[in-house]
Design an enzyme around this catalytic site. Structure first.
Site, PDB file in Angstrom:
ATOM      1  CB  SER A 219      -0.963  -0.038   1.192  1.00 43.83           C
ATOM      2  OG  SER A 219      -1.991   0.901   1.042  1.00 43.83           O
ATOM      3  CD  GLU A 341      -5.074  -4.415  -4.023  1.00 48.32           C
ATOM      4  OE1 GLU A 341      -5.153  -3.982  -2.859  1.00 48.32           O
ATOM      5  OE2 GLU A 341      -4.028  -4.879  -4.507  1.00 48.32           O
ATOM      6  CG  HIS A 436      -5.534  -2.525   0.150  1.00 48.52           C
ATOM      7  ND1 HIS A 436      -4.554  -2.469  -0.812  1.00 48.52           N
ATOM      8  CD2 HIS A 436      -5.141  -1.655   1.125  1.00 48.52           C
ATOM      9  CE1 HIS A 436      -3.632  -1.604  -0.453  1.00 48.52           C
ATOM     10  NE2 HIS A 436      -3.962  -1.100   0.725  1.00 48.52           N
TER      11      HIS A 436
END
Length: 530
Positions: A219, A341, A436
């Protein structure tokens, strides 16, 4: 295991003398590094060193300054507990074993090292972890990020902290004036670079190879990996890079809304001035006098608020442009995204909301958008909205990175797609594929004890496989493992990626290529209008 630092500075000799007078004989876990002596703890066949300072505390007049050198310490530093997390708002972590980051303090620039006990004289590969959290939250203390399982694969794992939110990324005209480079912001990235310089200088003392360092992150950590890979300040500090769901290839903008790119320094300065006004501070001196906790009440304290900036020094230009021109650190890369995600971020969308959102975001391209992100019913529209989030924020930057580096670079480029169905306990809704950050527990080998998932034998098998691939890449620049499918390099003409699904790896096509090609067209138009 006796350890020695190759070149002991005079002050280290003095500390050695003082330690001999106090302790007589060094324990096996004592290591001589550039700033002093550290003693770790033995844990399950590893030597673990927690809370080693790699920069001076960024407090007082050092708030909003580049990281400064550590003051060498006398005696032995007992590196047996994590340093404090950097100040941040509390956050619920979906995939964390322990949702708390623990104690927080501005004095937070510490790193941690996990070392196999048989590492002496072996010059092991080094993996340096950069955590995610939208540049606003996260810490090395989160148990998912423990490097113990990876280190058992015969690598040294390091995790580094960096300043977050306003403390890490606020730009301001006064800060520009007091900086000799005429810049401000990006203090969190400079912290990461300081951590990498520490690794370069000290990791040999732990049995690591300073010439074989892999940075990896997820991320915002993956976006950081991307930015560091393009920064001239990091040349020679690492040999390989792994990006898990992130890259910085959107256009640079002078607007208040940065989209999926970064702002110019001027735009970030305006943001900083507005922040100071909200805080009731007339100048930087007044902001430095305020407690850091006050900043956490600001709207920009959330993820995506304060962000790295194109300052011409750390981030020198539009990264898409840099990679198109071959102006980056051409290191081996392994880049990937997760199949779903957006499911972590997008909820409660029906067909009407989805269509309205498409028209607002894409304007004249709405018909093209609807063809690849359809809304035939509410369920399809919800998944389409999640896929837009996936592709715009994570997958398109990752794909752009792989394509451009394969075109203009010479190093190895590998791409993966993580699509393992997740056994969530606490999501409250059916989620297909992988959301995610879901891959993190697999990469770190934490699929046994996590309280938020009902992991199965299949998940544990896949975790072991992924760890082997990740470590092989860190060791050689190629994720090739005996007995596992060969992972082909990315090929622009016939792109193939490694899929991780249903407990096994398999080579296949780029799943969402039509959507990525749409975003390539959309972002190209954005860039041309800026």
């Amino acid at each position: 295991m006796k350890r020695a630092f190759r070149k002991l500075l005079p002050h280290v000799f003095m500390m050695l003398l003082s330690c001999v007078l106090v302790t007589g004989v060094f324990a096996d876990e004592e290591v001589f590094i550039s700033d002093g002596i550290v003693r770790g703890v033995s844990e399950q066949g590893l030597e673990v060193y927690k809370g080693i300072p790699f920069a001076a505390p960024p407090v007082g007049e050092l708030r909003w300054k580049a990281p400064q050198p550590v003051t060498p310490w006398q005696g032995v530093l007992n590196a047996d507990h994590f340093g404090p997390a950097c100040p941040q708002i509390p956050f619920p972590s979906v995939n964390s074993i322990n949702n708390s980051v623990g104690q927080m303090s501005e004095d937070c620039l510490y790193l941690n090292v996990w070392v196999p006990q048989n590492s002496e004289g072996r010059s092991l590969p080094v993996m340096v972890w950069i955590h995610g959290g939208g540049f606003a939250i996260g810490a090395t203390t989160i148990e998912n990020y423990s490097g113990d399982q990876l280190a058992h694969k015969d690598v040294i794992v390091v995790s580094i902290a960096y300043r977050l939110g306003a403390l890490g990324f606020m730009a301001h005209p006064e800060l520009v004036k007091e900086n000799e480079m005429g810049i401000s912001g990006n203090y969190g990235l400079l912290d990461q670079i300081a951590g990498l310089k520490w690794v370069r200088k000290n990791i040999a003392a732990f049995g690591g190879d300073p010439d074989n360092v892999t940075i990896f992150g997820e991320s915002a950590g993956a976006i950081s990996v991307s930015m560091l890979s393009a920064s001239p300040l990091t040349r020679g500090l690492f040999k390989r890079a792994i990006s898990e769901s992130g890259g910085s290839f959107g256009p640079v903008t002078d607007a208040d809304n940065r989209g999926n790119g970064v702002q110019t320094l001027a735009a970030a300065e305006r943001q900083g001035l507005a922040f100071a006004e909200r805080m009731g501070a007339e100048n930087i001196a007044a902001l430095r006098a305020m407690p850091a906790d006050k900043f956490l009440a600001d709207p920009l304290a959330n993820m995506g608020g304060f962000w790295p900036v194109c300052d011409g020094y750390v981030i020198v230009d539009d990264q898409y442009k840099l990679y198109s021109q071959g102006r980056y650190n051409d290191v081996d890369v392994m880049i990937g995204t997760n199949s779903n995600e957006g499911s972590l971020f997008v909820h409660n969308v029906d067909a009407d909301k989805h269509k309205a959102s498409l028209k607002k975001q894409f304007g004249s391209l709405v018909d093209e958008a609807l063809s690849v992100y359809p809304a035939t019913n509410d369920e399809v529209a919800l998944q389409s909205s999640r896929n837009i989030f996936r592709d715009y924020i994570f997958a398109w930057p990752s794909w752009a990175w792989a394509r451009l580096q394969k075109k203009t670079g010479h190093a190895n480029v590998f791409v993966y797609y993580f699509d393992q169905p997740q056994p969530h306990q606490n999501r409250g809704e059916a989620i297909v594929g992988a959301a995610h950050s879901d891959e993190v527990n697999y990469v770190f080998g934490h699929v046994d004890e996590n309280i938020n998932f009902d992991y199965t034998a299949e998940d544990k098998t896949l975790s072991s496989i992924m760890m082997d691939y990740w470590v092989a890449f860190a060791r050689t620049g190629k994720p090739q493992v005996a007995g596992l499918p060969e992972w082909p390099q990315f090929d622009n003409s016939a792109p193939t990626v490694m899929h991780f699904k249903e407990g096994k790896p398999s080579v296949g096509p780029l799943e969402n290529r039509s959507q990525l090609e749409f975003f390539e067209m959309y972002i190209k138009a954005q860039r041309e209008t800026r």
